[in-house]
Design a protein around this motif. Structure first.
Motif, PDB file in Angstrom:
ATOM      1  N   VAL A  61       0.838  -1.201   0.000  1.00 54.41           N
ATOM      2  CA  VAL A  61       0.000   0.000   0.000  1.00 54.41           C
ATOM      3  C   VAL A  61       0.872   1.249   0.000  1.00 54.41           C
ATOM      4  CG1 VAL A  61      -1.672   1.321   1.349  1.00 54.41           C
ATOM      5  CG2 VAL A  61      -1.959  -1.151   1.095  1.00 54.41           C
ATOM      6  N   PHE A  62       1.947   1.237   0.812  1.00 57.98           N
ATOM      7  CA  PHE A  62       2.849   2.383   0.857  1.00 57.98           C
ATOM      8  C   PHE A  62       3.491   2.632  -0.507  1.00 57.98           C
ATOM      9  CE2 PHE A  62       7.255   3.816   1.358  1.00 57.98           C
ATOM     10  CZ  PHE A  62       7.048   5.062   1.942  1.00 57.98           C
ATOM     11  N   CYS A  63       3.971   1.558  -1.159  1.00 53.09           N
ATOM     12  CA  CYS A  63       4.619   1.709  -2.468  1.00 53.09           C
ATOM     13  C   CYS A  63       3.634   2.212  -3.520  1.00 53.09           C
ATOM     14  CB  CYS A  63       5.223   0.380  -2.909  1.00 53.09           C
ATOM     15  SG  CYS A  63       6.618  -0.182  -1.888  1.00 53.09           S
ATOM     16  N   VAL A  64       2.429   1.656  -3.519  1.00 52.69           N
ATOM     17  CA  VAL A  64       1.432   2.087  -4.501  1.00 52.69           C
ATOM     18  C   VAL A  64       1.067   3.552  -4.296  1.00 52.69           C
ATOM     19  CG1 VAL A  64      -0.956   1.758  -5.240  1.00 52.69           C
ATOM     20  CG2 VAL A  64       0.500  -0.231  -4.864  1.00 52.69           C
ATOM     21  N   VAL A  65       0.865   3.931  -3.037  1.00 51.34           N
ATOM     22  CA  VAL A  65       0.508   5.329  -2.758  1.00 51.34           C
ATOM     23  C   VAL A  65       1.650   6.263  -3.147  1.00 51.34           C
ATOM     24  CG1 VAL A  65      -0.013   6.966  -0.907  1.00 51.34           C
ATOM     25  CG2 VAL A  65      -1.153   4.740  -0.959  1.00 51.34           C
ATOM     26  N   LEU A  66       2.884   5.865  -2.811  1.00 54.18           N
ATOM     27  CA  LEU A  66       4.029   6.713  -3.135  1.00 54.18           C
ATOM     28  C   LEU A  66       4.195   6.833  -4.649  1.00 54.18           C
ATOM     29  CD1 LEU A  66       6.340   8.330  -1.935  1.00 54.18           C
ATOM     30  CD2 LEU A  66       7.737   6.256  -1.982  1.00 54.18           C
TER      31      LEU A  66
END
Length: 457
Positions: free
Chosen positions: A21-26
């Protein structure tokens, strides 16, 4: 699957979801920021080109094309198109006319004033420019090579970081699970040594007040209860064997005496009377042991409990004692008059409660020289109170803490009174099943008073 493996898998999945989720959001944030930057830059380039072309006399189309061609800040595949109010192309920096330049696009720009979209690998911006004499539609397009390269590098970095994070999480979660469950393994190893022969063994509780220490404490408490239950069971078997041996030995002796030599009719009658007394004692002992065993196994949920008027139970108990022993004189009265029908209402089992009171009344009559007992019924805000009082031989102070123990007989109990010390144990267990309490006050040679408190229904 072992618990430590489950913990490792669950922890890894949780961290993987968080990292993903962090990678996708970033990545989405970086891509959105890139688009905003390129669209903002193209809007400024389009507005500047239109202003120089329309409002500045010194610039014409050829000069603008020359400046655009030699500009060091020109973006890859950058193109600019200017249309007048009749949708005529009055300026273009490219020799070709892209397929997206349609009348529908021009109308859309005039309505929304600003339009952004992507066409192939190009970002396209369309704006309205209002000059000194007319309004123009300006379309600028370019390929954001640098921005896209930065986003791809970021995506590559996030992907590598994601998998490195997963690998680290797997290793650390396995280590963490092993360390966290090590106290449970130690407890499990200690439990493996505990058998029915060494219930006195206790597992280490440690000094920490965490869930593991609570588990060890609760397990040790369970061991104490099991040890006590085994000890009580052994005592029960030992005492029962002893109590059964006495009448059986007496019966055997009487039978041997009757068989050894001829006896008169009166002597045979006496032998048979003694055998009958011993048989009745065996029956009473067997009934008492059976009743106590049933009470030990049963719980409140397994018994038939219902609302009862306690005075009816007491009157039935009084009647039963008088029928079995006509010499008993039992007076029944209210310690205080009931206010209404619910004052003496309890939730319980009528048969068990009657047996408890019968045991107390029988003892009161048995150990009183005048064969008298007093039965009182009272109540308070929360409990019904049953009192059995006598003026008999009483109980010594050193015997009071033990009178509810199975097969315990007070030191001053007359031998000829009979009994085997199970009645008060049965009564105590019955009161416990009804969530009540039983207390005793007694003075040697002056009498005893037993008080039962049962919760009101």
């Amino acid at each position: 699957m072992k618990i430590r493996h489950k913990i490792a898998v669950q922890f890894t999945v949780l961290v993987a979801v968080i990292l993903l989720v962090f990678c996708v959001v970033l990545h989405w944030t970086a891509e959105t920021q890139r688009q905003q930057n390129i669209y903002s830059l193209l809007q400024r380039r389009a507005a500047t080109t239109a202003r120089l072309l329309v409002d500045v006399r010194e610039f014409d189309a050829n000069l603008l094309r020359l400046l655009d061609k030699n500009s060091a800040a020109k973006l890859p595949n950058e193109e600019t198109f200017v249309f007048d109010y009749k949708d005529r192309l009055i300026f273009a920096t490219a020799n070709r006319r892209p397929a997206y330049l349609t009348k529908h696009l021009a109308d859309d720009i005039r309505i929304n004033r600003t339009v952004t979209f992507q066409d192939g690998g190009q970002e396209v911006v369309g704006i309205i420019f209002t000059g000194q004499y007319d309004r123009f539609v300006v379309v600028a397009a370019a390929t954001d090579t640098a921005g896209r390269l930065q986003v791809r590098k970021l995506a590559r970095t996030l992907t590598i970081g994601f998998w490195i994070g997963i690998l680290l999480t797997v290793g650390l979660s396995v280590l963490f699970a092993r360390q966290s469950l090590r106290p449970f393994q130690r407890i499990n190893q200690q439990i493996a040594f505990i058998t029915a022969r060494n219930l006195s063994w206790r597992i280490a509780e440690g000094s920490n007040r965490d869930e593991i220490a609570d588990l060890a404490t609760n397990f040790n408490q369970m061991l104490r209860r099991l040890e006590q239950a085994f000890r009580q069971q052994k005592q029960f078997v030992s005492h029962a064997s002893h109590e059964l041996r006495t009448p059986l030995s007496a019966m055997k002796t009487e039978i041997q005496v009757g068989l050894e030599q001829p006896h008169s009719l009166e002597e045979h009658r006496q032998i048979l009377a003694n055998l009958q007394n011993d048989t009745e004692r065996l029956i009473d002992l067997s009934n008492g042991l059976l009743q106590l065993a049933r009470l030990t196994d049963n719980t409140v949920e397994a018994l038939a409990f219902e609302p009862l008027h306690l005075e009816e139970v007491l009157l039935d108990a009084r009647q039963e004692v008088k029928q079995s022993n006509a010499s008993c004189r039992i007076t029944f009265d209210y310690a205080q008059l009931p206010e209404d029908n619910s004052s003496t209402l309890v939730q319980g089992n009528a048969t068990l409660l009657k047996n408890a009171v019968v045991n107390l009344l029988s003892n009161a009559c048995k150990y009183s020289p005048d064969r008298q007992a007093e039965l009182l019924l009272g109540f308070d805000a929360t409990h019904c109170i049953v009192t059995v009082r006598d003026k008999g031989i009483g109980i010594a102070a050193e015997d009071l803490p033990h009178i509810f123990e199975l097969f315990y007989r007070a030191q001053h109990t007359p031998v000829q009174s009979g009994g085997f010390g199970a009645g008060l144990s049965v009564t105590h267990r019955i009161v416990e099943l009804h969530k009540g309490t039983i207390d005793v006050k007694s003075t040697l040679h002056q009498g005893s008073e037993f008080t039962i408190r049962l919760p009101r229904s």
